[in-house]
Design an enzyme around this catalytic site. Structure first.
Site, PDB file in Angstrom:
ATOM      1  CG  HIS A  97      -3.562   1.875  -7.788  1.00  0.00           C
ATOM      2  ND1 HIS A  97      -3.905   2.509  -8.971  1.00  0.00           N
ATOM      3  CD2 HIS A  97      -2.232   2.078  -7.649  1.00  0.00           C
ATOM      4  CE1 HIS A  97      -2.840   3.051  -9.509  1.00  0.00           C
ATOM      5  NE2 HIS A  97      -1.804   2.814  -8.721  1.00  0.00           N
ATOM      6  CG  ASP A 103      -7.013   3.545 -10.075  1.00  0.00           C
ATOM      7  OD1 ASP A 103      -7.119   3.743  -8.856  1.00  0.00           O
ATOM      8  OD2 ASP A 103      -6.086   2.885 -10.577  1.00  0.00           O
ATOM      9  CB  SER A 124      -0.051   5.436  -9.291  1.00  0.00           C
ATOM     10  OG  SER A 124       0.273   4.352 -10.105  1.00  0.00           O
TER      11      SER A 124
END
Length: 715
Positions: free
Chosen positions: A86, A222, A650
């Protein structure tokens, strides 16, 4: 160098050492005095110098800020970068087309020549930091207004930044901490030639979609991979075919050992923002006024976008990143509302502030701190409705490209018109570049529907005087903006690149100012930025009082939090692999990891969120996991730790006690969504991709073993 070492020692001596082991996002320069012993007890086997060193290579040299909003890590001696899928989403979407849809199908460069350069992508390396609190605070005094104070801070910060940038070699940033009670400068080096190396298909990298976002158990691969390039001498350089892969100071070795309950876990990254010091009134305002408006505005924009994205692969590609960003915060803010309400966080903070107020009104403290809490509460009471309004207004500006775009572009055109011919020739290329960027991938039917929906919502729900032009239009159209938007789109010069460029050939300021989209956009932005004299005074008093509240809480030791809020500067958090209570949705023996078999159980053929590649299913059926299977025989996918992280973390590396990569962080659990405001040691979890799943996807699924071969694998 003696000066630097002395300042480090003084800084750590000022910070209390009674902290909870797994709470806090810590400066690396504080490790030795503050955290190192606790970390060793939990399983750390590295010295503080091996984590953070100014003069020698250390783990901090392998951690980068990725494109300004995420974290990534260097995992080979050839500049290979690992981050979340992402985080790379924007870049992957940018280089994709309906015919070569890397977002949907994945991409693996067969060699370095096949790696793809997105237009705008950079990584930022952290070089060093230092404390300049005494220097900046020495320029301030209690009689200053906030505007005067900020001006003095900016002036001194500019000098500090110039002194340390080595004639532009480095980017230097002075940042405030503890609400402006301390200041540190950070030295960075930016590298702009960053190329896409590999990404799994979206059905792996975004498996679970919005349904599973912020949830556990999770089954998401991810991750995505890039590479940093430099000039022949190892310096930052613009893109060139002659550039070479970076030779980093340090890269992270990768462990195949796997994780067990209570294993030590350390995360380094760039957490974006926390509000652990936020007053009770601010929490109450967010829960009851700001966040509900944010949630409703986001959902309104998402619904309008999705209608068109579902009809066209090209539109879906063009808006994929924007939709994902809006959806992420939509669910986040709703989770915040639910968690902060459930745990009565505002009430807990209010009780702490009542205790502080008693201390503040003791004779020896009253002159400085006596009015602090009352002033803060007065500010929030006066701005609750404005907070609701501002979030509905922000939804128009955020979700519609015609919210802020025409005003920003129009001002650039006005500036261009006002210049002489020589200056126009100089300005025009920059203006044309901005126009190209503005209209790249713009789809008018989608933009029309988003703008209508957001304006209707803003006018109906703002609960505070809306932008004057919006109020005028609402009165004329009965609160329905459909006709206005249709008329504006038919007549405005701002609905296409071609119209704007045609206008530039014979520009006219009067015509520009009569443009309906320009008037709307300008009114929205003017309203967003406007502050009455009363609000300026309230805000000034609030900022002063908030700073004094933080100073007083630290002085009185009435607040257990002794670390500064996150603000996109490099931090370290540490904790353990830690399970949540048993969950029947998870097939794992202990609820701190998930498996590929559990992923397959969620599989829904042709579903936008839960589809899976056939090859992945076949590999699972054959148990063809290679060297990446757990010793118990299953293929691990995700695992939990109790590290303290937030947005911006992240892509952050999760490291074991030896500094080896065991996973990368990508999410938190919705039960602890109040974590940006208050840390809950029972509920707080970080959701991580197991590095073995990453390697399995690269090697066994994608057949890109040449990428694995450049890594340092520890078995």
């Amino acid at each position: 160098m003696k000066k630097i070492i002395l300042s480090l020692i003084m800084a750590v001596m000022l910070v209390p050492t009674s902290v909870k082991a797994d709470e806090g996002m810590w400066f690396l320069m504080f490790i030795e005095r503050l955290n190192h012993r606790d970390m060793q007890k939990m399983g750390l086997q590295l010295t503080s110098e091996e984590i953070y060193s100014i003069n020698n290579s250390s783990i901090k040299d392998a951690i980068v800020q990725f494109n300004g909003g995420c974290t990534a890590e260097i995992i080979s001696n050839q500049g290979l970068v690992l981050t979340n899928h992402h985080c790379g989403y924007d870049a992957i979407a940018e280089v994709s087309t309906p015919e070569a849809n890397y977002l949907r199908d994945g991409f693996w460069a067969k060699d370095k020549k096949a790696e793809i350069k997105p237009n705008s992508l950079y990584v930022r390396f952290f070089v060093r930091m230092d404390d300049v609190s005494k220097r900046i605070l020495g320029k301030l005094n209690a009689s200053m207004t906030e505007a005067e104070r900020n001006k003095a801070i900016q002036q001194e910060s500019a000098l500090i930044e110039k002194e340390n940038n080595e004639s532009g070699k480095y980017t230097v940033s002075v940042r405030p901490f503890f609400q402006g009670n301390e200041f540190y400068y950070f030295v960075y080096q930016d590298f702009k030639d960053v190329r896409l190396v590999g990404t799994p298909p979206e059905s792996v990298g975004k498996f679970g979609g919005d349904t599973d976002n912020w949830e556990w158990p999770r089954h998401t691969g991810d991750f995505s991979m890039f590479r940093v390039y430099t000039d022949k001498d190892g310096n930052p350089a613009e893109y060139s075919e002659n550039n070479i892969p970076m030779k980093p100071k340090h890269h992270l070795p990768i462990s195949l050992k796997g994780v067990q309950e209570n294993d030590f876990a350390m995360i380094l990254g760039y957490p974006g923002r926390t509000n652990r010091w936020m007053p009770a009134g601010g929490i109450e305002q967010n829960v009851k006024f700001a966040y509900p408006a944010w949630v409703e505005g986001s959902k309104t924009g998402m619904d309008a976008m999705k209608v068109h994205m579902d009809k066209s692969d090209q539109v879906r590609l063009d808006y994929a990143s924007k939709y994902a960003s809006v959806a992420n915060y939509w669910k986040n803010r709703q989770g915040m509302i639910d968690a902060l309400t459930k745990f009565k966080t505002a009430a807990t903070k209010a009780k702490a502030e009542a205790d502080f107020n008693k201390w503040a009104n003791k004779a020896e403290n009253k002159a400085k701190y006596g009015n602090v809490v009352a002033t803060i509460n007065k500010f929030y009471a006066a701005t609750n409705e404005k907070a609701r309004h501002d979030n509905y207004l922000t939804s128009v500006l955020r979700n519609s490209n015609f919210g802020a775009g025409p005003s920003s572009l129009g001002q650039g055109i006005e500036y261009y018109i006002a210049q002489n011919d020589a200056k126009k020739a100089e300005v025009l290329p920059q203006l044309q570049e901005g126009i190209n960027e503005t209209y790249n991938g713009l789809y008018l039917p989608l933009e029309r529907d988003v703008l209508i929906a957001e304006l209707n919502l803003y006018n109906k729900k703002a609960g505070y005087p809306v932008a004057p032009y919006v109020a005028e239009l609402a009165k004329a159209n009965g609160g329905d903006f459909t006709k206005f938007v249709d008329d504006a789109f038919a007549s405005s010069i701002f609905t296409s690149k071609e119209k704007v460029l045609a206008f530039l050939k014979n520009p006219n300021v009067d015509q520009l100012k009569e443009d309906k989209l320009y008037q709307l956009s300008s009114s929205l932005l003017t309203t967003y930025r406007a502050k009455s004299e009363e609000l300026v005074k309230l805000d000034n008093d609030y900022q002063t009082s908030f700073r004094l509240l933080v100073e007083g809480l630290r002085e009185s030791k009435l607040n257990k939090i002794q670390y500064p809020d996150a603000n996109s500067t490099l931090r370290l958090s540490y904790g353990k692999v830690r399970s949540l209570p048993a969950d029947k949705r998870n097939d794992a023996k202990i609820n701190n990891y998930t498996t590929l078999q559990g992923t397959i159980k969620k599989y829904k053929p042709n579903d936008q969120e839960f589809d899976l590649p056939k090859r992945l299913i076949e590999l699972n059926e054959k148990k063809d996991f290679g060297q990446y299977a757990d010793k118990a025989g299953y293929m691990p996918v995700n695992f939990l730790t109790d590290n303290d992280i937030t947005g911006g973390n992240s892509g952050s590396p999760v490291l074991n006690g030896k500094g080896e990569l065991i996973g990368l962080a990508f999410d938190g659990n919705i039960e602890a969504m109040a974590g940006d405001v208050i840390f809950d040691p029972k509920l707080q979890r970080t959701i991580n991709v197991d590095i073995r799943y990453v390697l399995f996807i690269i090697d066994k699924y994608a057949g890109a073993k040449h990428i694995i071969d450049e890594m340092t694998i520890v078995k």
